[in-house]
Design an enzyme around this catalytic site. Structure first.
Site, mmCIF file in Angstrom:
data_model
loop_
_atom_site.group_PDB
_atom_site.id
_atom_site.type_symbol
_atom_site.label_atom_id
_atom_site.label_comp_id
_atom_site.label_asym_id
_atom_site.label_seq_id
_atom_site.Cartn_x
_atom_site.Cartn_y
_atom_site.Cartn_z
ATOM 1 N N GLU B 80 -33.937 -0.778 59.274
ATOM 2 C CA GLU B 80 -33.131 -2.069 59.220
ATOM 3 C C GLU B 80 -32.510 -2.438 60.600
ATOM 4 O O GLU B 80 -31.793 -3.260 60.777
ATOM 5 C CB GLU B 80 -31.849 -1.752 58.438
ATOM 6 N N CYS B 112 -32.487 0.191 52.344
ATOM 7 C CA CYS B 112 -32.750 1.493 52.530
ATOM 8 C C CYS B 112 -34.153 2.210 52.081
ATOM 9 O O CYS B 112 -34.419 3.123 52.217
ATOM 10 C CB CYS B 112 -31.487 2.416 52.287
ATOM 11 N N THR B 153 -20.268 6.430 57.128
ATOM 12 C CA THR B 153 -21.473 6.928 56.677
ATOM 13 C C THR B 153 -22.689 6.454 57.387
ATOM 14 O O THR B 153 -23.834 7.475 57.671
ATOM 15 C CB THR B 153 -21.902 6.960 55.026
ATOM 16 N N ARG B 199 -17.404 -2.666 45.567
ATOM 17 C CA ARG B 199 -17.872 -1.997 44.018
ATOM 18 C C ARG B 199 -19.113 -2.549 43.430
ATOM 19 O O ARG B 199 -20.093 -1.684 42.682
ATOM 20 C CB ARG B 199 -16.842 -1.869 42.996
ATOM 21 N N HIS B 234 -31.645 8.660 46.631
ATOM 22 C CA HIS B 234 -31.305 7.883 47.842
ATOM 23 C C HIS B 234 -30.006 8.366 48.240
ATOM 24 O O HIS B 234 -28.984 8.270 46.937
ATOM 25 C CB HIS B 234 -31.413 6.271 47.965
ATOM 26 N N LYS B 239 -21.743 11.174 46.531
ATOM 27 C CA LYS B 239 -21.141 10.939 45.324
ATOM 28 C C LYS B 239 -22.193 10.293 44.338
ATOM 29 O O LYS B 239 -22.578 10.610 43.364
ATOM 30 C CB LYS B 239 -19.666 9.903 45.462
ATOM 31 N N ASN B 266 -25.543 8.436 56.057
ATOM 32 C CA ASN B 266 -26.686 7.850 55.578
ATOM 33 C C ASN B 266 -27.434 7.250 56.654
ATOM 34 O O ASN B 266 -27.324 6.227 57.441
ATOM 35 C CB ASN B 266 -25.983 6.476 54.719
ATOM 36 N N SER B 296 -30.951 -1.770 48.588
ATOM 37 C CA SER B 296 -30.021 -2.841 48.381
ATOM 38 C C SER B 296 -31.072 -4.498 48.543
ATOM 39 O O SER B 296 -31.759 -4.426 49.319
ATOM 40 C CB SER B 296 -29.063 -3.080 49.191
#
Lengths: 129, 349
Positions: B80, B112, B153, B199, B234, B239, B266, B296
């Site tokens: 990216e 990603c 991240t 979210r 990934h 989490k 990340n 994404s």
């Protein structure tokens, strides 16, 4: 630096492509068209340096030109390549980390950018081995 | 059979702790670090970008196994953060590893998962006989706006995987993908930082697509999670992969070696390729590895991999390049001010 000039030196900068004289075994970086010792008896052949060497001497740059100002203070060193010839390059480390005789190895880094819209010049720098 | 011929990862030397970023924005660093499962992240040096990291990763891969450079028929760099909007990173990588000029090259972008898209493209070209070896790289100097959740991240790093038919160190038994149009994260042309749906990047995006591709793979292979020794998902934080692996039935032990994110952050397109590298650093012949990336926008690529005897043979020298664990060790910590300088976040006149 003009774009064609940068492009012409690309293989030297990226891959440490130099040459050596088969007659006397002397290595050259940047490459030479004629062996200064053997003259017309010399036979020049292409050679890619391993990129391993030691610091022969160095200087810490604290006041640099605009293209390099953001990186100060940084070390510029004369690197003695393991094949025997020397080249000048940046060594990426803290100013107090570098010392004469320190083993180094090559890495691929950005050398400078021509502003926000110009070409980005890549090439070889060194890190402690 | 098609598979991974050699691999190499690269991680810059600099780090910043999650708590240091939180300190600047008046947030609770310990709480954020625990919530994300990320205690620090890598930061590129002033002269590092996606191209330099890709070259270093590819050179490390070639140090482990010396492939004839003229047999490398394709190079794909997924990222990216390609340094140029127009001018291929992949061509510079090709020049720097001596693979030019008889090769094809292109830069990939799929958030990603552009790195795993490169693996699939190389697999197709190798299996069709178009090329002998292909090089798929996933690397990023990931962007996250100052003060945004992503800033905790977004890190830097990548890995190169060479794909071929001849004595792979790990055979790729199958790959499949799951893709939909889901706007959970994006960056418009000319924008410095990405935007995201908060979210919304969870259930309808990451979890739906990772599970979609993973279930598809298990179904097509007729396998269950316990058939695999290792799994890599990934890892935008710790989490998400921990949660999705549990939902799918994988254990914490299976995802352990490939979960670099707690100390790395990340690396966007680099995340799964680095996870594969970290797993191959410790894998033994016969080990089976389950991989699912996520990008994404949105999609997931799944891979079923079996490590072969070649990984311990004379043609492959695993110790000729640093392991992910070694690359993560001895980081040099920056405060936020130096981090901002390294990331170009300070506007210069």
């Amino acid at each position: 630096m003009s774009v064609p000039r940068y492009w012409r030196k690309q293989q030297n900068r990226y891959n440490l492509k130099g040459n050596y004289c088969e007659t006397c075994g002397r290595y050259f970086f940047p490459p030479r068209v004629l062996c200064p010792d053997c003259r017309r008896d010399g036979k020049i052949v292409d050679y890619e340096f391993s990129g391993n060497g030691t610091v022969r001497t160095f200087s810490i740059i604290r006041t640099a030109s605009d293209d390099y100002d953001l990186q100060t203070p940084y070390a510029i060193a004369i690197i003695e390549l393991e094949e025997g010839t020397c080249m000048t390059a940046q060594v990426i480390c803290e100013p107090d980390e570098i010392s004469i005789g320190m083993p180094v190895k090559r890495v691929f880094r950005k050398i400078f950018s021509e502003g926000d819209s110009g070409v980005i010049v890549y090439g070889t720098k060194f890190v402690p081995a | 059979m098609v598979g991974i011929i050699t691999y190499g990862a690269y991680i810059p030397r600099y780090r910043i702790k999650t708590e240091e970023i939180a300190r600047v924005w008046g947030a609770n660093g310990a709480e954020i670090a625990a919530g994300l499962g990320v205690k620090e992240k890598s930061v590129p040096d002033l002269d590092e970008d996606t191209i330099t990291m890709s070259v270093e990763a590819a050179r490390y891969a070639l140090a482990r196994r010396d492939i004839p450079r003229d047999a490398i028929g394709a190079i794909y760099v997924g990222s990216e953060s390609h340094p140029y909007a127009v001018k291929p990173s992949s061509a510079t990588v090709g020049e720097a590893i001596g693979a030019t000029p008889v090769m094809t090259a292109a830069d990939f972008e799929f958030a990603c998962k552009a790195g795993t898209a490169g693996i699939q493209t190389c697999m197709g070209m190798v299996m069709s006989g178009m090329i002998e070896y292909g090089c798929a790289i996933g690397a990023d100097t990931a962007q996250g706006a100052p003060g945004d959740a992503l800033e905790y991240t977004a890190s830097a790093g990548g890995a190169a995987l060479f794909i071929g038919n001849e004595k792979p160190i790990a055979e790729i038994n199958r790959t499949c993908s799951f893709t939909t149009d889901t706007p959970d994260f994006w960056r418009r042309e000319g924008q410095t930082y990405p935007s995201h749906g908060g979210r919304f990047s969870g259930d309808p995006a990451y979890f739906k697509h990772v599970q979609g591709a993973a279930h598809l793979m298990l179904e097509q292979m007729g396998t269950v999670p316990s058939d695999y020794d290792y799994a890599i998902f990934h890892q935008p934080n710790a989490k998400f992969p921990r949660k999705v692996s549990k939902m799918l039935g994988f254990t914490a032990e299976q995802i352990g070696p490939g979960l670099a994110v707690p100390r790395l952050g990340n690396t966007y397109s680099g995340a799964v390729p680095v996870g594969i590298s970290a797993t191959l650093d410790v894998a033994k012949p016969g080990d089976r590895i389950f991989v699912t990336s996520y990008g994404s926008g949105a999609g997931s690529d799944a891979f079923d991999i079996t490590v072969t005897d070649t990984i311990e043979s004379d043609v492959f020298n695993r110790s000729a390049a640093p392991t992910v664990e070694e690359l993560l060790a001895n980081g040099k910590y920056l405060d936020y001010a130096l981090y901002a300088k390294h990331k170009g976040k300070i506007v210069m006149q």
